[in-house]
Motif scaffolding. Structure first.
Motif, short mmCIF file in Angstrom:
data_model
loop_
_atom_site.label_atom_id
_atom_site.label_comp_id
_atom_site.label_asym_id
_atom_site.label_seq_id
_atom_site.Cartn_x
_atom_site.Cartn_y
_atom_site.Cartn_z
N ALA A 59 -5.19 13.59 -5.86
CA ALA A 59 -5.14 12.47 -6.27
C ALA A 59 -4.67 11.39 -5.18
O ALA A 59 -4.18 12.19 -4.18
CB ALA A 59 -4.20 12.24 -7.65
N THR A 60 -4.70 10.18 -5.29
CA THR A 60 -4.26 9.28 -4.29
C THR A 60 -3.65 7.99 -4.97
O THR A 60 -4.12 7.64 -6.01
CB THR A 60 -5.11 8.80 -3.30
N ILE A 61 -2.66 7.28 -4.54
CA ILE A 61 -1.88 5.70 -4.83
C ILE A 61 -1.60 5.31 -3.57
O ILE A 61 -1.10 5.84 -2.52
CB ILE A 61 -0.98 6.22 -5.90
N THR A 62 -1.64 3.98 -3.66
CA THR A 62 -1.14 3.16 -2.90
C THR A 62 0.19 2.25 -3.37
O THR A 62 -0.07 2.22 -4.64
CB THR A 62 -2.00 1.98 -2.12
N LEU A 63 1.32 2.67 -2.87
CA LEU A 63 2.47 1.84 -3.40
C LEU A 63 3.25 0.98 -2.17
O LEU A 63 3.44 1.43 -1.29
CB LEU A 63 3.31 2.98 -3.73
N ILE A 112 -2.70 3.06 5.41
CA ILE A 112 -2.36 4.20 5.82
C ILE A 112 -1.26 4.07 6.89
O ILE A 112 -0.28 4.66 7.03
CB ILE A 112 -3.38 5.28 6.38
N ARG A 113 -1.45 3.38 8.00
CA ARG A 113 -0.43 3.21 8.87
C ARG A 113 0.92 2.62 8.54
O ARG A 113 1.87 2.64 9.23
CB ARG A 113 -1.16 2.48 10.24
N SER A 114 0.59 1.56 7.51
CA SER A 114 1.75 0.89 6.94
C SER A 114 2.73 2.00 6.29
O SER A 114 3.70 1.68 5.83
CB SER A 114 1.46 -0.43 6.27
N GLY A 115 2.30 3.09 5.99
CA GLY A 115 3.05 4.19 5.30
C GLY A 115 3.05 3.95 3.68
O GLY A 115 3.77 4.47 3.08
N THR A 116 2.07 3.30 3.06
CA THR A 116 1.84 2.99 1.64
C THR A 116 1.16 3.97 0.97
O THR A 116 0.84 3.56 -0.17
CB THR A 116 1.79 1.57 1.59
#
Length: 189
Positions: A62-66, A46-50
């Protein structure tokens, strides 16, 4: 619906979201996501902004990591030399299932990756979840290969090694995108 960057105070919501998804996956007969996800690892992403969240009013839909970083041991050096972004942890709330949120979120990720200068949107999926693999193929991804246990560069069990990719492109995804503009990928990968 709007898409936002996840914030540190979203950790509990996202962990509960993952537990809901793990329970549903168990009900449909897959062993995916049965180990608890470490809160500190989630907080770091989360802290990395992804990490991104789709919100329907006050509800997380919904959620996604990119991310521009690939998980180690999956992609070849040649593939890693191509400008790419990688998706992880795409999850849709059961309350919002059947509304094509996952497909729209994949389109959003492909659009964001395109704007960052990526050629490919890539993923690794659970090796035993055939339904998930079919879903990604239906969403325009092309199968690359499966990396099995012991083949990963870092060793250890490889449970999420079904690799697929699709070209990035500008897309109409229909979300109110409240995220900051993506950073450009470094030249050469």
């Amino acid at each position: 619906m709007k898409i936002t960057s996840a914030q540190p105070d979203d950790v509990a919501t996202l962990l509960a979201f993952r537990e809901e998804a793990a329970a549903w996956l168990t009900r449909i007969g897959t062993d995916q996501w049965q180990r608890p996800y470490p809160a500190e690892r989630l907080l770091a992403t989360i802290r990395s902004g992804t990490v991104f969240m789709v919100r329907d009013g006050h509800t997380t839909a919904a959620t996604i990591t990119l991310t521009p970083e690939a998980e180690g041991g999956l992609w070849t050096e040649q593939e890693l030399g191509e400008p790419s972004m990688f998706i992880n942890k795409l999850t849709v709330a059961r309350t919002h299932a059947g509304q094509n949120l996952g497909g729209r979120l994949l389109d959003w990720a492909g659009d964001r990756a395109y704007r960052a200068g990526a050629k490919w949107l890539r993923l690794d999926a659970w090796t035993t979840n055939d339904a998930l693999q079919r879903y990604y193929l239906q969403q325009g991804f092309e199968y690359v290969r499966t990396v099995m246990e012991g083949e990963a560069v870092n060793g250890g069990p490889r449970v999420s090694g079904w690799l697929a990719q699709r070209r990035t492109a500008p897309t109409e995804h229909g979300f109110d995108d409240l995220t900051p503009a993506p950073s450009n990928l470094p030249v050469g990968g």
